[in-house]
Design a protein around this motif. Structure first.
Motif, PDB file in Angstrom:
ATOM      1  N   TYR A 190       0.811  -1.216   0.000  1.00  0.00           N
ATOM      2  CA  TYR A 190       0.000   0.000   0.000  1.00  0.00           C
ATOM      3  C   TYR A 190       0.847   1.269   0.000  1.00  0.00           C
ATOM      4  N   SER A 191       2.025   1.208   0.589  1.00  0.00           N
ATOM      5  CA  SER A 191       2.948   2.347   0.481  1.00  0.00           C
ATOM      6  C   SER A 191       3.373   2.530  -0.967  1.00  0.00           C
ATOM      7  N   GLY A 192       3.713   1.421  -1.629  1.00  0.00           N
ATOM      8  CA  GLY A 192       4.144   1.490  -3.014  1.00  0.00           C
ATOM      9  C   GLY A 192       3.052   2.018  -3.936  1.00  0.00           C
ATOM     10  N   LEU A 193       1.824   1.542  -3.758  1.00  0.00           N
ATOM     11  CA  LEU A 193       0.735   2.001  -4.613  1.00  0.00           C
ATOM     12  C   LEU A 193       0.428   3.477  -4.383  1.00  0.00           C
ATOM     13  N   ALA A 194       0.435   3.902  -3.109  1.00  0.00           N
ATOM     14  CA  ALA A 194       0.184   5.317  -2.819  1.00  0.00           C
ATOM     15  C   ALA A 194       1.293   6.198  -3.385  1.00  0.00           C
ATOM     16  N   LEU A 195       2.540   5.764  -3.239  1.00  0.00           N
ATOM     17  CA  LEU A 195       3.657   6.539  -3.787  1.00  0.00           C
ATOM     18  C   LEU A 195       3.625   6.549  -5.308  1.00  0.00           C
ATOM     19  N   TYR A 196       3.162   5.472  -5.912  1.00  0.00           N
ATOM     20  CA  TYR A 196       3.046   5.439  -7.368  1.00  0.00           C
ATOM     21  C   TYR A 196       2.066   6.509  -7.834  1.00  0.00           C
ATOM     22  N   GLY A 197       0.912   6.583  -7.159  1.00  0.00           N
ATOM     23  CA  GLY A 197      -0.058   7.616  -7.514  1.00  0.00           C
ATOM     24  C   GLY A 197       0.496   9.017  -7.312  1.00  0.00           C
ATOM     25  N   ALA A 198       1.224   9.217  -6.203  1.00  0.00           N
ATOM     26  CA  ALA A 198       1.813  10.528  -5.936  1.00  0.00           C
ATOM     27  C   ALA A 198       2.869  10.883  -6.984  1.00  0.00           C
ATOM     28  N   SER A 199       3.688   9.908  -7.375  1.00  0.00           N
ATOM     29  CA  SER A 199       4.730  10.170  -8.370  1.00  0.00           C
ATOM     30  C   SER A 199       4.117  10.504  -9.724  1.00  0.00           C
ATOM     31  N   SER A 200       3.038   9.831 -10.072  1.00  0.00           N
ATOM     32  CA  SER A 200       2.359  10.138 -11.331  1.00  0.00           C
ATOM     33  C   SER A 200       1.789  11.556 -11.303  1.00  0.00           C
ATOM     34  N   ALA A 201       1.307  11.971 -10.137  1.00  0.00           N
ATOM     35  CA  ALA A 201       0.801  13.342 -10.004  1.00  0.00           C
ATOM     36  C   ALA A 201       1.925  14.363 -10.193  1.00  0.00           C
ATOM     37  N   LEU A 202       3.130  14.056  -9.713  1.00  0.00           N
ATOM     38  CA  LEU A 202       4.264  14.961  -9.918  1.00  0.00           C
ATOM     39  C   LEU A 202       4.572  15.119 -11.406  1.00  0.00           C
ATOM     40  N   LEU A 203       4.470  14.021 -12.163  1.00  0.00           N
ATOM     41  CA  LEU A 203       4.711  14.089 -13.601  1.00  0.00           C
ATOM     42  C   LEU A 203       3.634  14.929 -14.295  1.00  0.00           C
ATOM     43  N   VAL A 204       2.396  14.796 -13.842  1.00  0.00           N
ATOM     44  CA  VAL A 204       1.325  15.635 -14.400  1.00  0.00           C
ATOM     45  C   VAL A 204       1.601  17.101 -14.080  1.00  0.00           C
ATOM     46  N   GLY A 205       1.997  17.361 -12.830  1.00  0.00           N
ATOM     47  CA  GLY A 205       2.275  18.742 -12.429  1.00  0.00           C
ATOM     48  C   GLY A 205       3.446  19.345 -13.186  1.00  0.00           C
ATOM     49  N   ALA A 206       4.440  18.525 -13.519  1.00  0.00           N
ATOM     50  CA  ALA A 206       5.597  19.036 -14.258  1.00  0.00           C
ATOM     51  C   ALA A 206       5.208  19.438 -15.673  1.00  0.00           C
ATOM     52  N   GLY A 207       4.264  18.742 -16.277  1.00  0.00           N
ATOM     53  CA  GLY A 207       3.779  19.092 -17.604  1.00  0.00           C
ATOM     54  C   GLY A 207       4.793  18.916 -18.715  1.00  0.00           C
ATOM     55  N   LEU A 208       5.762  18.017 -18.514  1.00  0.00           N
ATOM     56  CA  LEU A 208       6.816  17.805 -19.509  1.00  0.00           C
ATOM     57  C   LEU A 208       6.718  16.434 -20.174  1.00  0.00           C
ATOM     58  N   GLY A 209       5.608  15.765 -19.978  1.00  0.00           N
ATOM     59  CA  GLY A 209       5.420  14.442 -20.575  1.00  0.00           C
ATOM     60  C   GLY A 209       5.121  13.403 -19.509  1.00  0.00           C
ATOM     61  N   LEU A 210       4.183  12.508 -19.823  1.00  0.00           N
ATOM     62  CA  LEU A 210       3.726  11.494 -18.876  1.00  0.00           C
ATOM     63  C   LEU A 210       4.161  10.109 -19.315  1.00  0.00           C
ATOM     64  N   LEU A 225      -2.600  15.647  -6.576  1.00  0.00           N
ATOM     65  CA  LEU A 225      -2.842  16.761  -7.496  1.00  0.00           C
ATOM     66  C   LEU A 225      -3.613  17.890  -6.821  1.00  0.00           C
ATOM     67  N   ALA A 226      -4.507  17.542  -5.907  1.00  0.00           N
ATOM     68  CA  ALA A 226      -5.272  18.566  -5.196  1.00  0.00           C
ATOM     69  C   ALA A 226      -4.372  19.417  -4.295  1.00  0.00           C
ATOM     70  N   LEU A 227      -3.263  18.846  -3.827  1.00  0.00           N
ATOM     71  CA  LEU A 227      -2.349  19.566  -2.930  1.00  0.00           C
ATOM     72  C   LEU A 227      -1.192  20.227  -3.670  1.00  0.00           C
ATOM     73  N   LEU A 228      -0.984  19.837  -4.914  1.00  0.00           N
ATOM     74  CA  LEU A 228       0.188  20.289  -5.660  1.00  0.00           C
ATOM     75  C   LEU A 228      -0.067  21.675  -6.263  1.00  0.00           C
ATOM     76  N   PRO A 229       0.786  22.662  -5.953  1.00  0.00           N
ATOM     77  CA  PRO A 229       0.606  23.997  -6.551  1.00  0.00           C
ATOM     78  C   PRO A 229       0.972  23.993  -8.033  1.00  0.00           C
ATOM     79  N   ASP A 230       0.476  24.967  -8.742  1.00  0.00           N
ATOM     80  CA  ASP A 230       0.808  25.082 -10.164  1.00  0.00           C
ATOM     81  C   ASP A 230       2.296  25.366 -10.335  1.00  0.00           C
ATOM     82  N   ALA A 231       2.921  24.635 -11.245  1.00  0.00           N
ATOM     83  CA  ALA A 231       4.341  24.842 -11.548  1.00  0.00           C
ATOM     84  C   ALA A 231       4.442  25.478 -12.922  1.00  0.00           C
ATOM     85  N   ARG A 232       4.944  26.715 -12.968  1.00  0.00           N
ATOM     86  CA  ARG A 232       4.984  27.446 -14.229  1.00  0.00           C
ATOM     87  C   ARG A 232       6.398  27.551 -14.808  1.00  0.00           C
ATOM     88  N   SER A 233       7.397  27.680 -13.951  1.00  0.00           N
ATOM     89  CA  SER A 233       8.762  27.865 -14.453  1.00  0.00           C
ATOM     90  C   SER A 233       9.468  26.524 -14.570  1.00  0.00           C
TER      91      SER A 233
END
Length: 263
Positions: free
Chosen positions: A61-81, A140-148
């Motif tokens: 369950y730690s791995g699955l939760a971290l997987y979801g969080a890591s995928s959210a970081l990639l979405v937030g980066a906006g440089l490719g999923l 994603l709900a907690l992640l601020p917008d990353a513009r730079s």
């Protein structure tokens, strides 16, 4: 978990010289042995198994939760999923649903494809469908917008490394493959084609479809593709759970990528 019988013969029988002539026949060694192994011996012997399965559940369950969080970081980066999330993001754009909800729906649909392939899901397979999507939306709900780029590039790198660690965690727990991985291994068994060929064909189709629907492809997609294999392999070694003793049913006997919960 079964407990081995004592190896010293004759310990459960009484002294024949001390027994009266009219006494009942002496208790047989097997019966005494069964009594000797009852009581506190079984719980003590099963304690390592309980600790092992407890660790595996935490890893899962730690791995699955971290997987979801890591995928959210990639979405937030906006440089490719990663490939499947290109599809999830495209479907989210089309339907108006959150990407996490789409991930859950697609995961459930892929799991249905296991039926004709005669794949058997494990606890990790079913948990994968729900936990990753919920963790992704929550992050994603907690992640601020990353513009730079000064923020987006570190987000991308952190997401890829964390994804590799999360993959190692939940696969090493050996509770069954995720729906998408099981689809590929099932197709491999039914068609006889190599997993590499099937995985490539499926993920190319997924990426192209997702891109046409509005999913993000970029440098992050390429970097993820070339680095996730070595990262996951390295973290699999770090998080490997020691095998149970021979004959135990606590730990699944399959390989980490295909393990099914049998306990």
């Amino acid at each position: 978990m079964s407990t081995a019988s004592p190896s010293t013969p004759g310990t459960a029988t009484s002294d024949p010289a001390a027994a009266p002539a009219t006494s009942a026949p002496a208790t047989s060694a097997p019966a005494a042995s069964r009594r000797a192994t009852s009581g506190t011996a079984a719980p003590e012997a099963s304690a390592p198994g309980r600790r092992r399965i407890g660790r595996r559940l935490v890893q899962l369950y730690s791995g699955l939760a971290l997987y979801g969080a890591s995928s959210a970081l990639l979405v937030g980066a906006g440089l490719g999923l990663e490939p499947w999330n290109v599809l999830h993001q495209g479907l989210a754009e089309m339907t108006g649903l959150s990407i996490g909800v789409v991930l859950i729906i697609v995961g459930a649909a892929v799991l249905l494809l296991w039926i004709p392939l005669r794949q058997r899901p494990g606890l990790g397979t079913v948990s994968n469908v729900f936990v990753i999507g919920l963790a992704m939306d929550g992050t994603l709900a907690l992640l601020p917008d990353a513009r730079s780029l000064a923020v987006r590039v570190p987000l991308l790198l952190a997401g890829i490394v964390l994804n590799g660690a999360a993959t190692g965690l939940y696969i090493a727990a050996r509770f069954g493959p995720g729906p998408r991985d099981g689809l590929m291994t099932g197709l491999h068994r039914r068609t006889g084609k190599s997993i590499r060929l099937i995985r490539t064909a499926v993920e190319v189709a997924v990426v192209v479809t997702g891109f046409l629907l509005g999913g993000t492809i970029g440098v992050g997609t390429v970097l993820y593709a070339v680095s996730i294999g070595p990262l996951a392999q390295a973290f699999l070694r770090v998080f490997a759970v020691p095998s149970a003793p021979s004959g135990s049913t606590v730990v699944a006997g399959a390989t980490p990528g295909q393990a099914i919960l049998r306990s």
